[in-house]
Design an enzyme around this catalytic site. Structure first.
Site, PDB file in Angstrom:
ATOM      1  N   ASP A   1      45.531  59.498  50.082  1.00  0.00           N
ATOM      2  CA  ASP A   1      44.743  59.575  48.851  1.00  0.00           C
ATOM      3  C   ASP A   1      44.578  61.043  48.492  1.00  0.00           C
ATOM      4  OD1 ASP A   1      42.793  57.285  47.361  1.00  0.00           O
ATOM      5  OD2 ASP A   1      42.238  59.374  46.986  1.00  0.00           O
TER       6      ASP A   1
ATOM      7  N   THR B   1      49.092  48.210  38.360  1.00  0.00           N
ATOM      8  CA  THR B   1      49.481  47.515  37.134  1.00  0.00           C
ATOM      9  C   THR B   1      50.109  48.524  36.173  1.00  0.00           C
ATOM     10  OG1 THR B   1      47.683  45.981  37.475  1.00  0.00           O
ATOM     11  CG2 THR B   1      48.614  46.051  35.266  1.00  0.00           C
TER      12      THR B   1
ATOM     13  N   GLU C   1      49.518  42.714  42.337  1.00  0.00           N
ATOM     14  CA  GLU C   1      48.457  42.037  43.105  1.00  0.00           C
ATOM     15  C   GLU C   1      47.634  41.169  42.161  1.00  0.00           C
ATOM     16  OE1 GLU C   1      45.114  42.711  42.695  1.00  0.00           O
ATOM     17  OE2 GLU C   1      45.410  44.270  41.179  1.00  0.00           O
ATOM     18  N   PHE C   2      47.177  40.041  42.707  1.00  0.00           N
ATOM     19  CA  PHE C   2      46.365  39.119  41.905  1.00  0.00           C
ATOM     20  C   PHE C   2      45.010  38.904  42.562  1.00  0.00           C
ATOM     21  CE2 PHE C   2      50.849  38.034  41.343  1.00  0.00           C
ATOM     22  CZ  PHE C   2      50.981  38.224  39.972  1.00  0.00           C
TER      23      PHE C   2
ATOM     24  N   LYS D   1      51.858  39.897  35.875  1.00  0.00           N
ATOM     25  CA  LYS D   1      50.514  40.418  36.102  1.00  0.00           C
ATOM     26  C   LYS D   1      49.726  40.513  34.790  1.00  0.00           C
ATOM     27  CE  LYS D   1      47.048  42.654  37.713  1.00  0.00           C
ATOM     28  NZ  LYS D   1      46.569  43.262  38.888  1.00  0.00           N
TER      29      LYS D   1
ATOM     30  N   LEU E   1      35.909  28.908  33.304  1.00  0.00           N
ATOM     31  CA  LEU E   1      35.250  28.303  32.139  1.00  0.00           C
ATOM     32  C   LEU E   1      33.733  28.482  32.236  1.00  0.00           C
ATOM     33  CD1 LEU E   1      37.223  24.996  31.386  1.00  0.00           C
ATOM     34  CD2 LEU E   1      37.267  27.162  30.139  1.00  0.00           C
TER      35      LEU E   1
ATOM     36  N   GLY F   1      34.164  41.633  32.789  1.00  0.00           N
ATOM     37  CA  GLY F   1      34.187  43.066  33.050  1.00  0.00           C
ATOM     38  C   GLY F   1      35.104  43.326  34.232  1.00  0.00           C
TER      39      GLY F   1
ATOM     40  N   CYS G   1      40.028  45.069  36.070  1.00  0.00           N
ATOM     41  CA  CYS G   1      41.328  44.540  35.631  1.00  0.00           C
ATOM     42  C   CYS G   1      41.337  43.965  34.216  1.00  0.00           C
ATOM     43  CB  CYS G   1      41.791  43.453  36.589  1.00  0.00           C
ATOM     44  SG  CYS G   1      42.432  44.133  38.117  1.00  0.00           S
TER      45      CYS G   1
ATOM     46  N   LYS H   1      30.266  41.591  38.825  1.00  0.00           N
ATOM     47  CA  LYS H   1      30.133  40.226  39.354  1.00  0.00           C
ATOM     48  C   LYS H   1      29.486  40.344  40.723  1.00  0.00           C
ATOM     49  CE  LYS H   1      34.592  39.807  41.689  1.00  0.00           C
ATOM     50  NZ  LYS H   1      35.792  39.013  41.878  1.00  0.00           N
TER      51      LYS H   1
HETATM   52  C1  UDX Z   1      40.513  39.732  38.310  1.00  0.00           C
HETATM   53  C2  UDX Z   1      41.555  38.638  38.605  1.00  0.00           C
HETATM   54  O1  UDX Z   1      40.879  37.440  39.010  1.00  0.00           O
HETATM   55  C3  UDX Z   1      42.533  39.100  39.656  1.00  0.00           C
HETATM   56  O2  UDX Z   1      43.554  38.125  39.811  1.00  0.00           O
HETATM   57  C4  UDX Z   1      43.148  40.429  39.213  1.00  0.00           C
HETATM   58  O3  UDX Z   1      44.029  40.901  40.192  1.00  0.00           O
HETATM   59  C5  UDX Z   1      42.074  41.460  38.940  1.00  0.00           C
HETATM   60  O4  UDX Z   1      41.164  40.940  37.966  1.00  0.00           O
HETATM   61  P1  UDX Z   1      38.243  40.598  39.411  1.00  0.00           P
HETATM   62  O5  UDX Z   1      38.201  41.598  38.306  1.00  0.00           O
HETATM   63  O6  UDX Z   1      37.952  41.049  40.787  1.00  0.00           O
HETATM   64  O7  UDX Z   1      39.694  39.908  39.466  1.00  0.00           O
HETATM   65  O8  UDX Z   1      37.170  39.465  39.070  1.00  0.00           O
HETATM   66  P2  UDX Z   1      37.122  37.948  38.593  1.00  0.00           P
HETATM   67  O9  UDX Z   1      36.371  37.183  39.609  1.00  0.00           O
HETATM   68  O10 UDX Z   1      38.422  37.428  38.184  1.00  0.00           O
HETATM   69  O11 UDX Z   1      36.164  38.088  37.315  1.00  0.00           O
HETATM   70  C6  UDX Z   1      36.496  38.953  36.218  1.00  0.00           C
HETATM   71  C7  UDX Z   1      35.384  38.948  35.201  1.00  0.00           C
HETATM   72  O12 UDX Z   1      35.330  37.727  34.483  1.00  0.00           O
HETATM   73  C8  UDX Z   1      33.986  39.148  35.784  1.00  0.00           C
HETATM   74  O13 UDX Z   1      33.252  39.991  34.935  1.00  0.00           O
HETATM   75  C9  UDX Z   1      33.422  37.738  35.804  1.00  0.00           C
HETATM   76  O14 UDX Z   1      32.031  37.715  35.779  1.00  0.00           O
HETATM   77  C10 UDX Z   1      34.022  37.179  34.526  1.00  0.00           C
HETATM   78  N1  UDX Z   1      34.120  35.713  34.520  1.00  0.00           N
HETATM   79  C11 UDX Z   1      34.923  35.072  35.415  1.00  0.00           C
HETATM   80  C12 UDX Z   1      33.419  34.975  33.563  1.00  0.00           C
HETATM   81  O15 UDX Z   1      32.688  35.527  32.730  1.00  0.00           O
HETATM   82  N2  UDX Z   1      33.558  33.613  33.554  1.00  0.00           N
HETATM   83  C13 UDX Z   1      34.349  32.948  34.433  1.00  0.00           C
HETATM   84  O16 UDX Z   1      34.427  31.711  34.354  1.00  0.00           O
HETATM   85  C14 UDX Z   1      35.053  33.705  35.400  1.00  0.00           C
END
Ligand code: UDX
Length: 436
Positions: free
Chosen positions: A35, A123, A151-152, A204, A250, A257, A260, A320
């Site tokens: 890093d 990404t 990555e997902f 992605k 849903l 937020g 990603c 989250k």
């Molecule tokens: C996401 C993708 O899930 C992952 O595959 C990718 O690699 C990176 O982005 P992450 O950002 O860690 O992962 O969080 P995720 O749990 O997917 O939630 C993303 C945002 O959507 C959060 O702000 C969450 O609160 C919001 N969200 C998610 C909703 O508002 N409603 C939902 O039903 C699901």
């Protein structure tokens, strides 16, 4: 594993890089993490983990003999057979991804005598891999393979996602590189999808844009529910039972937020715009998501009459639950908007480490939910932390100046909260009020 143990260099000690490094080390590989931030490397060398991710600290500690941390790119690639690029690709002013960190890693690969493949996990826009291939060839590195391996993983479950992914996408135009990387993923419980580089890069962006669209769709349905008296959680439960649609993503709320969805949806839109195409659906998704926290503030303002000199408690700050990450968290927009309306802010979060800048330097941080509720004129449930489920709401009510809650996660039961004396506004559900 010893027979097939590889030397891997991982560039970038962020969420993705550290999880990749720890998980490959736990599979028996030698991993050197590089890093550019001295403090980050110093912490890792001292056995500390600079970020919070469940299971990561244990994996790094259990496999410390196989892990080395360095600031020196030359040291990182000295023994490396495979180089993973996990550096950040933030948006530039034009909305394109800033690939300067990726390019500086590629530059350092000239010093890698044993390198067989370079793999990009960051990404990147579609077409980046082709440009990297050309750069490798021009540097005389024809023998070094190239792959995109997006990555997902979702934060908070990144270690589990690494070992049990829905799919492993390996995008390469070279058969030997495909074989090398498929073998590297032996022991990981997920189907390998091999494809060309450009398609892997697009998977992605398309996946994240579709998930963001799903969230936005239900947020739009929630707004219509508010106007018509339907309950969005009931609607989502029943819609989600259709196996073609599914219940995931849903949950209506304050908008997506994190590191990603906001960045990747804007990057895909910029990529489309650069080729002269206006991705109209994505434009709408981004706009609706920007409005979502603003709508919450507006509804609270209507409920309270004015927000000027009102004390508002923000319950949760991270984007989250299960993470300390504040990147693109709706809480930051809420906090700024509330301050702009003249409100005073109290906030609570078990993990957040916000920057000491506006708006957080103007919010009073409290250590418990009930402390945050004390003297508040209203509170907003921002993050779905389990502590909010466990709060004794009936006991907390007299602590508030006025018992008004905006449930931005549809976490609380409206009837029970009304019985406990609260006015509960939520997203896509009728407002619940205490019985007269
Ligand atoms: C996401 C993708 O899930 C992952 O595959 C990718 O690699 C990176 O982005 P992450 O950002 O860690 O992962 O969080 P995720 O749990 O997917 O939630 C993303 C945002 O959507 C959060 O702000 C969450 O609160 C919001 N969200 C998610 C909703 O508002 N409603 C939902 O039903 C699901």
């Amino acid at each position: 594993m010893q027979g097939s143990a590889r030397h891997i260099a991982v560039f970038g000690a962020g969420y993705i890089g550290l999880v990749t490094a720890a998980c490959f080390a736990s599979l028996g590989h030698h991993v050197t993490v590089r890093d550019i931030q001295p403090e980050r490397i110093r912490l890792l060398q001292a056995g500390d983990v600079p970020i919070y991710e469940p299971g990561l600290g244990e994996l790094l500690a259990d496999n410390k003999e196989l892990l080395t941390y360095t600031l020196d790119a030359g040291e990182a690639v000295r023994d490396a057979q495979i180089a993973y690029i996990c550096v950040d690709t933030p948006p530039t002013a034009s909305g394109d991804a800033d690939l300067s960190r990726v390019w500086s890693v590629i530059e350092s690969l000239r010093q890698a005598p044993h390198l067989a493949a370079v793999v990009v996990k960051s990404t990147v826009p579609v077409g980046t891999g082709a440009r990297i291939r050309t750069a490798l060839d021009q540097a005389g590195l024809h023998h070094v393979g190239y792959a995109s391996n997006p990555e997902f993983t979702a934060e908070g479950r990144a270690v589990t996602d690494f070992f049990h992914p829905d799919r492993i996408v390996i995008g390469t135009d070279e058969a030997a590189t495909a074989r090398l990387l498929t073998a590297l993923h032996n022991g990981i419980d997920g189907p390998v999808q091999a494809m060309d580089v450009a398609s892997a890069e697009m998977v992605k962006l398309a996946s994240n844009a579709l998930l963001a669209t799903k969230i936005t769709f239900i947020n739009e349905i929630a707004t219509v529910c508010e106007a018509t008296g339907a309950d969005v959680t009931r609607v989502a439960d029943a819609v989600g039972l259709d196996h073609r649609l599914g219940r995931h993503f849903l949950n209506a709320g304050l908008g997506y937020g994190g590191s990603c969805f906001p960045k990747d949806s804007r990057a895909l839109r910029a990529m489309a715009s650069n080729s002269g195409y206006s991705f109209q659906l994505l434009n709408a998704v981004i706009e609706v998501n920007d409005l979502q926290p603003r709508r919450a503030v507006q509804r609270l303002k209507t409920e309270l009459g004015t927000l000027r000199d009102k004390r508002i408690a923000l319950l949760g700050m991270t984007f989250k639950a299960g993470t300390d990450d504040m990147r693109e968290a709706p809480s930051t927009v809420l906090a700024s908007r509330l301050l702009a309306e003249g409100a005073a802010l109290t906030c609570w979060d078990p993990m957040a480490r916000p920057a000491d800048t506006q708006p957080w330097n103007q919010a009073e941080r409290r250590s418990t939910v009930t402390a945050a509720l004390t003297d508040a004129d209203a509170a907003i449930v921002v993050t779905e932390w389990p502590q909010l489920h466990d709060t004794e709401w009936a006991e907390a009510r007299p602590l508030m100046r006025t018992p008004v809650l905006f449930d931005g996660r549809n976490l609380l039961d409206p009837e029970a909260m009304a019985d406990a004396g609260y006015t509960l506004l939520s997203v896509g559900r009728a407002t619940a009020r205490p019985p007269r």
